[in-house]
Design a protein around this motif. Structure first.
Motif, PDB file in Angstrom:
ATOM      1  N   THR A 116      -4.216 -42.253 -27.065  1.00 52.67           N
ATOM      2  CA  THR A 116      -3.832 -41.209 -28.026  1.00 52.67           C
ATOM      3  C   THR A 116      -4.801 -40.137 -28.126  1.00 52.67           C
ATOM      4  N   LEU A 117      -4.369 -38.984 -28.080  1.00 53.74           N
ATOM      5  CA  LEU A 117      -5.009 -37.790 -28.272  1.00 53.74           C
ATOM      6  C   LEU A 117      -5.803 -37.714 -29.673  1.00 53.74           C
ATOM      7  N   LEU A 118      -6.935 -37.288 -29.663  1.00 53.69           N
ATOM      8  CA  LEU A 118      -7.524 -37.015 -30.774  1.00 53.69           C
ATOM      9  C   LEU A 118      -7.869 -35.571 -30.800  1.00 53.69           C
ATOM     10  N   SER A 119      -8.319 -34.677 -29.857  1.00 53.82           N
ATOM     11  CA  SER A 119      -8.533 -33.412 -30.007  1.00 53.82           C
ATOM     12  C   SER A 119      -8.270 -32.913 -28.600  1.00 53.82           C
ATOM     13  N   SER A 120      -8.018 -31.349 -28.474  1.00 56.45           N
ATOM     14  CA  SER A 120      -7.983 -30.965 -27.299  1.00 56.45           C
ATOM     15  C   SER A 120      -8.339 -29.445 -27.320  1.00 56.45           C
ATOM     16  N   THR A 121      -9.134 -28.788 -26.466  1.00 50.84           N
ATOM     17  CA  THR A 121      -9.155 -27.280 -26.682  1.00 50.84           C
ATOM     18  C   THR A 121      -9.153 -26.550 -25.313  1.00 50.84           C
ATOM     19  N   ALA A 122      -8.663 -25.372 -25.250  1.00 57.29           N
ATOM     20  CA  ALA A 122      -8.638 -24.598 -24.148  1.00 57.29           C
ATOM     21  C   ALA A 122      -9.348 -23.154 -24.354  1.00 57.29           C
ATOM     22  N   GLU A 123     -10.418 -22.891 -23.753  1.00 60.10           N
ATOM     23  CA  GLU A 123     -11.289 -21.558 -23.993  1.00 60.10           C
ATOM     24  C   GLU A 123     -10.596 -20.447 -23.556  1.00 60.10           C
ATOM     25  N   LEU A 124     -10.048 -19.334 -24.138  1.00 62.41           N
ATOM     26  CA  LEU A 124      -9.310 -18.091 -23.453  1.00 62.41           C
ATOM     27  C   LEU A 124     -10.061 -16.963 -23.731  1.00 62.41           C
ATOM     28  N   ALA A 125     -11.145 -16.596 -24.578  1.00 63.27           N
ATOM     29  CA  ALA A 125     -11.672 -15.363 -24.216  1.00 63.27           C
ATOM     30  C   ALA A 125     -12.849 -15.331 -25.147  1.00 63.27           C
ATOM     31  N   HIS A 126     -13.959 -14.865 -25.157  1.00 63.54           N
ATOM     32  CA  HIS A 126     -15.228 -14.404 -25.941  1.00 63.54           C
ATOM     33  C   HIS A 126     -15.750 -13.285 -25.775  1.00 63.54           C
ATOM     34  N   ALA A 127     -16.254 -12.823 -26.801  1.00 58.58           N
ATOM     35  CA  ALA A 127     -16.808 -11.620 -26.751  1.00 58.58           C
ATOM     36  C   ALA A 127     -17.901 -11.101 -27.829  1.00 58.58           C
ATOM     37  N   VAL A 128     -18.406 -10.054 -27.963  1.00 57.75           N
ATOM     38  CA  VAL A 128     -19.158  -9.557 -29.099  1.00 57.75           C
ATOM     39  C   VAL A 128     -18.379  -8.399 -29.768  1.00 57.75           C
ATOM     40  N   VAL A 129     -18.135  -8.492 -31.021  1.00 59.85           N
ATOM     41  CA  VAL A 129     -17.487  -7.264 -31.659  1.00 59.85           C
ATOM     42  C   VAL A 129     -18.278  -6.803 -32.757  1.00 59.85           C
ATOM     43  N   ASP A 130     -17.987  -5.343 -33.145  1.00 60.64           N
ATOM     44  CA  ASP A 130     -18.621  -5.071 -34.430  1.00 60.64           C
ATOM     45  C   ASP A 130     -18.148  -5.357 -35.650  1.00 60.64           C
ATOM     46  N   LYS A 131     -17.030  -5.824 -35.809  1.00 57.36           N
ATOM     47  CA  LYS A 131     -16.244  -5.946 -37.064  1.00 57.36           C
ATOM     48  C   LYS A 131     -15.482  -7.151 -36.996  1.00 57.36           C
ATOM     49  N   ALA A 132     -15.625  -8.320 -38.155  1.00 55.01           N
ATOM     50  CA  ALA A 132     -14.729  -9.545 -38.183  1.00 55.01           C
ATOM     51  C   ALA A 132     -13.414  -8.998 -38.414  1.00 55.01           C
ATOM     52  N   GLY A 133     -12.337  -9.934 -37.915  1.00 57.81           N
ATOM     53  CA  GLY A 133     -11.057  -9.636 -37.755  1.00 57.81           C
ATOM     54  C   GLY A 133     -10.671  -8.589 -36.948  1.00 57.81           C
ATOM     55  N   VAL A 134     -11.415  -8.127 -36.091  1.00 62.21           N
ATOM     56  CA  VAL A 134     -10.800  -7.118 -35.111  1.00 62.21           C
ATOM     57  C   VAL A 134     -10.956  -7.849 -33.776  1.00 62.21           C
ATOM     58  N   ARG A 135      -9.974  -7.865 -32.972  1.00 64.74           N
ATOM     59  CA  ARG A 135      -9.922  -8.328 -31.684  1.00 64.74           C
ATOM     60  C   ARG A 135     -10.597  -7.461 -30.599  1.00 64.74           C
ATOM     61  N   ASP A 176     -27.798  -8.315 -34.803  1.00 67.13           N
ATOM     62  CA  ASP A 176     -27.715  -9.250 -35.857  1.00 67.13           C
ATOM     63  C   ASP A 176     -26.289  -8.946 -36.776  1.00 67.13           C
ATOM     64  N   ASP A 177     -25.988  -7.620 -36.625  1.00 70.58           N
ATOM     65  CA  ASP A 177     -25.004  -7.011 -37.537  1.00 70.58           C
ATOM     66  C   ASP A 177     -23.557  -7.297 -36.670  1.00 70.58           C
ATOM     67  N   GLN A 178     -23.605  -7.965 -35.552  1.00 73.53           N
ATOM     68  CA  GLN A 178     -22.145  -8.273 -34.945  1.00 73.53           C
ATOM     69  C   GLN A 178     -21.804  -9.652 -34.982  1.00 73.53           C
ATOM     70  N   PHE A 179     -20.426  -9.783 -34.255  1.00 73.93           N
ATOM     71  CA  PHE A 179     -19.904 -11.060 -34.539  1.00 73.93           C
ATOM     72  C   PHE A 179     -19.557 -11.500 -33.276  1.00 73.93           C
ATOM     73  N   ALA A 180     -19.724 -12.916 -32.816  1.00 75.96           N
ATOM     74  CA  ALA A 180     -19.140 -13.551 -31.692  1.00 75.96           C
ATOM     75  C   ALA A 180     -17.732 -13.944 -31.963  1.00 75.96           C
ATOM     76  N   TYR A 181     -16.986 -13.433 -31.099  1.00 78.85           N
ATOM     77  CA  TYR A 181     -15.339 -13.649 -31.208  1.00 78.85           C
ATOM     78  C   TYR A 181     -14.938 -14.633 -30.098  1.00 78.85           C
ATOM     79  N   THR A 182     -14.314 -15.618 -30.605  1.00 77.81           N
ATOM     80  CA  THR A 182     -13.872 -16.751 -29.653  1.00 77.81           C
ATOM     81  C   THR A 182     -12.373 -16.921 -29.879  1.00 77.81           C
ATOM     82  N   ARG A 183     -11.531 -17.066 -28.950  1.00 80.17           N
ATOM     83  CA  ARG A 183     -10.166 -17.243 -28.940  1.00 80.17           C
ATOM     84  C   ARG A 183      -9.792 -18.400 -27.892  1.00 80.17           C
ATOM     85  N   GLU A 184      -9.034 -19.395 -28.785  1.00 76.11           N
ATOM     86  CA  GLU A 184      -8.825 -20.776 -28.045  1.00 76.11           C
ATOM     87  C   GLU A 184      -7.158 -21.051 -28.269  1.00 76.11           C
TER      88      GLU A 184
END
Length: 356
Positions: free
Chosen positions: A327-346, A134-142
């Motif tokens: 006409t494009l409205l939105s587009s995403t590409a998933e690059l990385a997901h992880a669980v980290v201990d601190k927000a802001g840290v990759r 519960d004290d961790q963070f879900a990290y996403t890079r896109e």
């Protein structure tokens, strides 16, 4: 899910599921909350106001960052809501053919999309279960692109980097995590006026909350139809399809991910396509659905080899006041997901996980 034609037992099951499961977060801005371009617009407004502030206003509290969760897997709903607000005074009923859903669901397993979704579901079920505190963070890079509609015309942004760190505490929370976009790092805050904070739920799907959802596809679909926020003029089936889309790609328990794909296979109008690409041009297998009211197609893109979720795209399928078909409205590409201990840290490269 047809309330008029469903048997009493199915109706009772739906109410029991909704009662037992944690309630989804109640957002002041409904599905527009997930739309990145609106958040960027508000941040630009905030920045302009800060730059033009008079000495009398410099003692005011620091500006409050808008919430920004995942980019626009549900972009079509929110983007078109912005355009509709300025172009039409009348809206259609939000029922969206949902009254006919029960009869149509019986035929969905015959569609090519259902066969593909079942293969994707099986692949997702074989992913390893994570240990998330519960004290961790879900990290996403896109990588993301989005259309700004505020001028009355769709202006598509350049491809941009987007990172987020979302708290896994069950909540309710007032600070939900951090987001880094356009080189700027800001807190993800609960909506203004949300004095109680935002609990884990549809608006903030923590790993443990996702694990609490039904893994039976029919029960999960009943829950999503019951709990997905309504929006004026939206097809109900499309709203649920996009709600599932907003849960894809991140850190999801394998059994939940598998059930989400099987539930999507039961939504009327879901189809497959072999001509799809994510935001960085990776080709893949497509699961698509058209919102015929708004003339928008939403696409999910999956890797053709391992069926992992690559990203999403939405675009106009017919001419509108703010753009031509295509006409494009939105587009995403998933690059990385992880669980980290601190927000802001990759996370370290070796700690990064694949998508669900």
């Amino acid at each position: 899910m047809n309330d008029r034609h469903a048997c009493p037992q199915r109706h009772d099951d739906r109410e029991e599921i909704a009662r037992l499961l944690p309630a989804p977060a109640d957002w002041d801005l409904p599905r527009a909350q997930h739309l990145r371009h609106k958040d960027l617009l508000m941040r630009h407004i905030d920045r302009d106001q800060a730059e033009t502030a008079t000495p009398e206003t410099t003692t005011a509290p620091a500006r409050r960052a808008r919430p920004l969760l995942r980019p626009a897997l549900v972009a079509s709903a929110a983007a078109l809501a912005l355009a509709a607000a300025g172009t039409t005074g009348a809206v259609l009923s939000g029922n969206g053919g949902h009254d006919d859903a029960a009869a149509q669901h019986a035929a969905t397993d015959m569609r090519p999309a259902a066969a593909l979704l079942h293969r994707i579901s099986n692949a997702a079920a074989n992913h390893g279960t994570l240990t998330v505190r519960d004290d961790q963070f879900a990290y996403t890079r896109e990588k993301v692109r989005g259309a700004d509609l505020t001028s009355g015309k769709a202006v598509v942004s350049p491809l941009e980097d987007y990172e987020s760190w979302v708290s896994q505490k069950p909540g309710p929370l007032h600070t939900l995590g951090l987001v880094r976009a356009d080189g700027e790092t800001m807190p993800i805050n609960a909506e203004l006026g949300d004095t109680k904070g935002t609990p884990a739920g549809l608006g903030r799907p923590t790993y443990h909350w996702l694990a609490s959802l039904p893994t039976d596809p029919d029960k999960l679909l009943a829950y999503l139809y019951a709990k997905t926020p309504a929006a004026e003029g939206r097809e109900r089936d499309q709203a649920v399809f996009e709600q599932i889309g907003s849960l894809l790609g991140g850190l999801t328990p394998p059994r939940t991910a598998a059930a989400l794909y099987q539930a999507a296979a039961k939504i009327p109008g879901v189809d497959r396509s072999s001509r799809v690409r994510d935001a960085i041009g990776r080709p893949g297998l497509g699961i698509v659905r058209d919102d015929t009211r708004y003339g928008v197609r939403t696409e999910w893109v999956f890797d053709a080899k391992d069926y992992s979720f690559l990203g999403s795209r939405s675009y106009l399928t017919k001419d509108a006041s703010y753009g031509k078909a295509g006409t494009l409205l939105s587009s995403t590409a998933e690059l990385a997901h992880a669980v980290v201990d601190k927000a802001g840290v990759r996370p370290a490269a070796e700690d990064r996980t694949g998508t669900a």
